[in-house]
Design a protein around this motif. Structure first.
Motif, PDB file in Angstrom:
ATOM      1  N   HIS A 100       0.829  -1.207   0.000  1.00 45.00           N
ATOM      2  CA  HIS A 100       0.000   0.000   0.000  1.00 45.00           C
ATOM      3  C   HIS A 100       0.866   1.261   0.000  1.00 45.00           C
ATOM      4  CE1 HIS A 100      -4.068  -1.694   1.641  1.00 45.00           C
ATOM      5  NE2 HIS A 100      -3.689  -2.235   0.501  1.00 45.00           N
ATOM      6  N   GLU A 101       1.923   1.250   0.793  1.00 42.34           N
ATOM      7  CA  GLU A 101       2.711   2.466   1.006  1.00 42.34           C
ATOM      8  C   GLU A 101       3.849   2.643   0.007  1.00 42.34           C
ATOM      9  OE1 GLU A 101       3.958   1.941   5.014  1.00 42.34           O
ATOM     10  OE2 GLU A 101       1.925   2.130   5.847  1.00 42.34           O
ATOM     11  N   SER A 102       4.360   1.538  -0.573  1.00 46.61           N
ATOM     12  CA  SER A 102       5.596   1.641  -1.363  1.00 46.61           C
ATOM     13  C   SER A 102       5.518   0.916  -2.698  1.00 46.61           C
ATOM     14  CB  SER A 102       6.773   1.081  -0.541  1.00 46.61           C
ATOM     15  OG  SER A 102       6.869   1.715   0.715  1.00 46.61           O
ATOM     16  N   TYR A 103       4.324   0.721  -3.227  1.00 48.92           N
ATOM     17  CA  TYR A 103       4.198  -0.084  -4.444  1.00 48.92           C
ATOM     18  C   TYR A 103       5.002   0.463  -5.612  1.00 48.92           C
ATOM     19  CZ  TYR A 103       0.753   3.467  -5.857  1.00 48.92           C
ATOM     20  OH  TYR A 103       0.124   4.639  -6.183  1.00 48.92           O
ATOM     21  N   GLN A 104       5.164   1.778  -5.675  1.00 49.29           N
ATOM     22  CA  GLN A 104       5.881   2.359  -6.814  1.00 49.29           C
ATOM     23  C   GLN A 104       7.382   2.109  -6.750  1.00 49.29           C
ATOM     24  OE1 GLN A 104       4.435   3.925  -4.250  1.00 49.29           O
ATOM     25  NE2 GLN A 104       4.867   6.132  -4.263  1.00 49.29           N
ATOM     26  N   TYR A 105       7.860   1.645  -5.586  1.00 48.24           N
ATOM     27  CA  TYR A 105       9.295   1.400  -5.424  1.00 48.24           C
ATOM     28  C   TYR A 105       9.656  -0.089  -5.464  1.00 48.24           C
ATOM     29  CZ  TYR A 105       8.826   6.154  -3.649  1.00 48.24           C
ATOM     30  OH  TYR A 105       8.510   7.486  -3.504  1.00 48.24           O
TER      31      TYR A 105
END
Length: 349
Positions: A100-105
């Motif tokens: 949820h918090e870091s999916y783009q990384y």
């Protein structure tokens, strides 16, 4: 020899149902930005509830349970896990929050998939977590007489590391080309991941976490606010049937992606429809407290506990909610099911 060739999906004939599902989901994603920008407080309430429901449902599919009270305390990080089940539930909570918090990384790579699996079992003394399976495994079922039989033979342990690399390479290459709708590529990737069955344990949980990760990375964010895992758990029989139908002949490159693709797209569309409904209900604070609670329960896909309603109607006090629930049950507008900590409410209409 097992091969992955997603380029074939570009020219494969998709049926009318698939096209209609894709069109509807694209329309809902177009509305998604309006919701994300307008009421962050409403979205926060929906996300809190979805986190609980997702953690609960994904583990239930695998036969992993705890009490509702303990589940909520674990998800909200208000207690420490005690049993093996609770340690698995807490591991899922952590990975879900991470996505949820870091999916783009989080890139789609072998190393990151292994790291997510390691986190999934981080509360257990499990030496094989974060590693591909070391021995061959099979997927079994029981017939009507209780006799166990092999339903599917996944890839061998020897083949697994190389197949995972090839699967990731195919997915990444076709995603970069941009010729195939991500909503088609994602379910195909997940079907192939499940068919490889790369871990000794946790393949189902990992497949659902990866589904969310891939959807988020392609800006389909509905799973943050409506539990996709819950929708799968509620249709578990259909899920397994679609998985079975699509995986027939997988090792021989004769799999048919369409049944599983259609099932997953149906789940995503259902989640978007529920998202729109819940957003409007949670946003609407002009109606009476009784009508508000009734509307929340009526439009829910699953029975709701008092704690769920507190999240979805934070402007109402707990005592007000308790009184209105009692009134609605007495007037037979809703039905009370379960008892004690397992009490929940459903619509009678």
């Amino acid at each position: 020899m097992k091969l992955f060739n997603y380029a074939e999906l570009e020219v494969s004939a998709l049926n009318v149902d698939i096209v209609n599902l894709l069109t509807a989901i694209h329309e809902y994603r177009g509305k998604q930005e309006l919701y994300l920008e307008s009421k962050p407080d409403v979205l926060e309430k929906l996300q809190d509830l979805a986190l609980i429901q997702s953690t609960d449902a994904s583990n239930k599919i695998e036969g992993i349970f705890t009490s509702d009270k303990r589940l909520r305390e674990l998800v909200k990080n208000k207690t420490k896990p005690h049993s093996k089940n609770e340690k698995e539930i807490t591991g899922y909570r952590d990975v879900l929050k991470m996505i949820h918090e870091s999916y783009q990384y989080i890139t789609i790579s072998s190393n990151h998939i292994l790291q997510l699996h390691k986190e999934l079992y981080s509360y257990l003394p499990e030496s094989r977590s974060g590693n591909w399976k070391q021995s061959d495994n099979v997927i079994t079922e029981k017939d009507s007489n209780g006799e166990e039989f092999v339903r599917f033979q996944p890839a061998s342990a020897f083949q697994t590391p190389q197949l995972i690399e090839e699967l990731i390479e195919q997915y990444t290459m076709e995603m970069e080309k941009g010729n195939i709708d991500p909503l088609i590529l994602i379910p195909c990737f997940i079907l192939d991941f499940l068919s490889i069955h790369p871990f000794r344990d946790g393949n189902g949980q990992m497949s659902r976490l990866l589904t969310l990760l891939l959807l988020y990375q392609n800006n389909y964010l509905v799973g943050r606010f409506i539990s996709i895992e819950m929708l799968i758990e509620r249709t578990k029989t259909t899920y397994y049937e679609a998985l079975h139908d699509s995986s027939i002949g997988w090792l021989e490159n004769k799999q048919d992606y369409l049944p599983f693709l259609q099932y997953i797209l149906g789940i995503i569309l259902k989640a978007y429809r529920e998202f729109e409904t819940r957003f409007k209900i949670t946003h609407n604070i002009t109606i009476s407290s009784s009508d508000r609670i009734l509307e929340i329960i009526t439009h829910s896909l699953t029975p709701l506990s008092k704690a769920d309603i507190v999240i979805l109607a934070p402007e109402l006090s707990q005592k007000t909610i308790e009184r209105r629930l009692t009134d609605l049950v007495k007037s037979e507008r809703i039905q009370k099911i379960g008892a004690g900590r397992s009490t929940a409410y459903i619509s009678k209409s």
